[in-house]
Motif scaffolding. Structure first.
Motif, PDB file in Angstrom:
ATOM      1  N   LYS A   1       2.836  15.356  27.325  1.00  0.00           N
ATOM      2  CA  LYS A   1       4.040  16.539  26.960  1.00  0.00           C
ATOM      3  C   LYS A   1       3.860  17.035  25.660  1.00  0.00           C
ATOM      4  N   ASP A   2       4.437  17.958  25.424  1.00  0.00           N
ATOM      5  CA  ASP A   2       4.793  18.844  24.412  1.00  0.00           C
ATOM      6  C   ASP A   2       5.216  18.458  23.693  1.00  0.00           C
ATOM      7  N   ASP A   3       6.201  18.970  22.643  1.00  0.00           N
ATOM      8  CA  ASP A   3       7.585  18.847  21.594  1.00  0.00           C
ATOM      9  C   ASP A   3       8.405  19.384  22.114  1.00  0.00           C
ATOM     10  N   LYS A   4       7.885  20.075  23.329  1.00  0.00           N
ATOM     11  CA  LYS A   4       9.518  20.655  23.657  1.00  0.00           C
ATOM     12  C   LYS A   4       9.850  19.955  25.030  1.00  0.00           C
TER      13      LYS A   4
ATOM     14  N   ILE B   1       1.461  19.176  29.419  1.00  0.00           N
ATOM     15  CA  ILE B   1       0.559  20.100  29.168  1.00  0.00           C
ATOM     16  C   ILE B   1      -0.479  20.242  30.223  1.00  0.00           C
TER      17      ILE B   1
END
Length: 582
Positions: free
Chosen positions: A18-21, A25
């Protein structure tokens, strides 16, 4: 100390999904030279499910869901030749049948291809290199016969530069993350190791400084600081290092018995886990408690109390030494009390391991007990408890003074100053003065009760009467000197004065433990019992009243020339005047 935030950053070895948001991914397939990432295309779940179901029917047959589990598919039969006979799949139990081989699936074909193709390429390369090498050898020599193998040019075997293809950018970035994460963790572990080692060295340095500072404090406070003996197993032969590496602190009294001096030893701690600067291996954490219980004539307890426990501060260096010395002194006092309790001439005693109960006087029970330092205090309250508590405190501190006096006598006896023509000085007692004090207190209470009763009776009769009762006539310094003197002079004294009608005076003096003397105008009498005292008071008060009646009669009959006198035989007052006798 709190470390900065950038030092607390840690790289996880788990692949991020998962990305920062918080979005998923996507799987990266490649990065184009212009920097454009190529992701794996997203596939519809319904479409994937349909393809999987279609493959089931293609690979397993159309009747996959209808046929039994142990029955093979009708389509799962290898093709037969024109002249072969079809083999029945169902055979009898007593005949051995051969199961026909199924058609190879695409997955099996792909697996076989991936296994065979590398081996074929390796074989092709080996054959090619062998052919080229053979052609080179044949071309370098002058063959006698023409070779059927065609000759190769001289530049066939040449150096070839092989370069490793550049890695994919995403793979290279992931490998860099792995490398950085591993190095970061290793560096952090090494830094923590150095940090703990530096902290241990600093603690050792501070502990060493505190060790010598505490030793100087103990020596400056005049405590006994002696070198410790060598540890068990230390070499003691010729040339061995016999230097002491530690100190022992001796806090026993100088004239204490040897077994108490051996126990009154503490040593300065050198290990890191200790919270105290001094360690006392023989300390029992007990204290001496002095209790008094007063009962009436029918056995009902009137009041009971004990001395107020004043525990020293164990947190400081000086406080811990004082607490340990107080404990060992109280244990020595208790041991002396046990020895003397069995030979008391005027009281009975019961002795246990940590308890001594003494019937000191009528209705007065004295208890000496070794209790734990954390024992709960008795919160019961009763009339006269403050007075009893003060008496217990007086006995507690008097025992310490008597112990010091005993040590002083032993010291003077040891150096020879107390010997007179070879006769040793008598050993001072420790328990007998306390018993005498309690018996004297009860004796004074009974004397005061009788005198107060007589004075109250006179006041009720309308005769002025005053009482001055002073059980202890000595001052504080004289009292201390008497207790610290020899046995024959450790006696308290007081007096009581009863003044009747502001004219007649009765004076009594008493001496511990139970000596009472009446000082009259005509004689001095020693009183041995309370009934004798009551009779004496009655006689003296009666005599005073009769004399007063005579004086009043004389004043009244003065004009009649009357005569008044006291008949000591009949105990009456006689008055005579003209023609009348009263």
């Amino acid at each position: 100390m709190d470390e900065p935030a950038w030092k607390m950053t840690k790289l996880s070895l788990e692949r991020p999904y998962k990305d920062d948001k918080g979005d998923r991914i996507r799987d990266l397939l490649d990065i184009l030279p212009d920097g454009q990432p190529v992701y794996e295309p997203e596939r519809d779940a319904s479409k994937i499910l349909g393809e999987n179901l279609r493959r089931i029917f293609i690979e397993r047959g159309a009747d996959f869901f209808e046929r039994p589990i142990d029955q093979p598919s009708t389509e799962d039969v290898s093709p037969q030749g024109p002249g072969e006979v079809k083999v029945d799949h169902v055979a009898h139990a007593d005949e051995a049948t051969e199961v026909p081989r199924s058609t190879m699936t695409p997955e099996e074909l792909f697996k076989m291809r991936t296994e065979i193709m590398p081996q074929l390429f390796v074989a092709l390369g080996e054959m090619t290199h062998a052919r080229e090498f053979l052609s080179f050898l044949l071309a370098s020599t002058a063959p006698s016969q023409p070779s059927p193998i065609p000759s190769l040019p001289s530049s066939t075997l040449t150096a070839t530069i092989v370069t490793k293809p550049p890695p994919i950018s995403s793979v290279d970035a992931f490998n860099a993350q792995l490398t950085i994460g591993g190095k970061d963790e290793a560096l952090r572990k090494a830094a923590n190791l150095f940090k703990s080692a530096a902290g241990s060295l600093e603690r050792g340095r501070v502990r060493g400084e505190n060790y010598w500072v505490d030793a100087l404090k103990i020596r400056r406070a005049n405590w006994g600081l002696i070198p410790a003996p060598l540890p068990f197993g230390a070499p003691t032969g010729k040339g061995a290092d016999k230097t002491s590496k530690d100190f022992l602190v001796s806090f026993a009294l100088e004239e204490s018995p040897s077994h108490f001096r051996r126990r009154a030893i503490g040593h300065m701690t050198t290990y890191e886990n200790s919270s105290d600067a001094l360690a006392f291996p023989h300390r029992q954490r007990t204290r001496l408690q002095v209790s008094l219980s007063i009962t009436d004539s029918v056995g009902k307890r009137l009041c009971s109390s004990h001395n107020f426990a004043r525990l020293p501060d164990n947190m400081s260096l000086e406080g811990s030494l004082k607490a340990a010395q107080q404990e060992i002194v109280e244990e020595e006092i208790f041991s002396v009390l046990i020895k003397e309790a069995s030979s008391l001439p005027t009281a009975s005693a019961r002795v246990a391991e940590r308890l001594i109960v003494i019937e000191a006087a009528q209705g007065t029970e004295l208890r000496f007990e070794l209790v734990d330092n954390d024992a709960p205090e008795d919160s019961a309250s009763s009339d006269g408890k403050e007075v009893v508590t003060a008496t217990c405190d007086l006995i507690y501190y008097m025992l310490h003074a008597l112990l010091l006096s005993m040590h002083a006598g032993q010291k003077s006896q040891r150096i020879g100053s107390a010997r007179v023509q070879g006769v040793p000085a008598p050993r001072p007692a420790l328990l007998q003065p306390v018993i005498d004090l309690l018996q004297y207190q009860v004796f004074c209470d009974r004397i005061k009760a009788e005198l107060t009763k007589m004075g109250r009776a006179l006041l009720n009769a309308g005769i002025p009467c005053t009482l001055r009762f002073d059980p202890v006539g000595e001052s504080g310094d004289q009292l201390i000197n008497q207790f610290l003197a020899e046995n024959n002079s450790r006696r308290l004294g007081g007096e009581a004065i009863l003044r009747i009608d502001e004219r007649h005076t009765l004076r009594f003096t008493f001496l511990s433990p139970s000596s009472l003397t009446a000082h009259l105008s005509q004689a001095t009498l020693s009183i041995a019992s309370i009934p004798q005292l009551v009779q004496l008071l009655s006689d003296e008060v009666e005599r005073c009243l009769l004399n007063r009646i005579c004086e009043v009669g004389t004043q009244t009959c003065e004009r009649l020339n009357g005569t008044w006198f006291v008949d000591m035989v009949s105990g009456k007052t006689v008055g005579r005047w003209e023609g009348c006798i009263l």
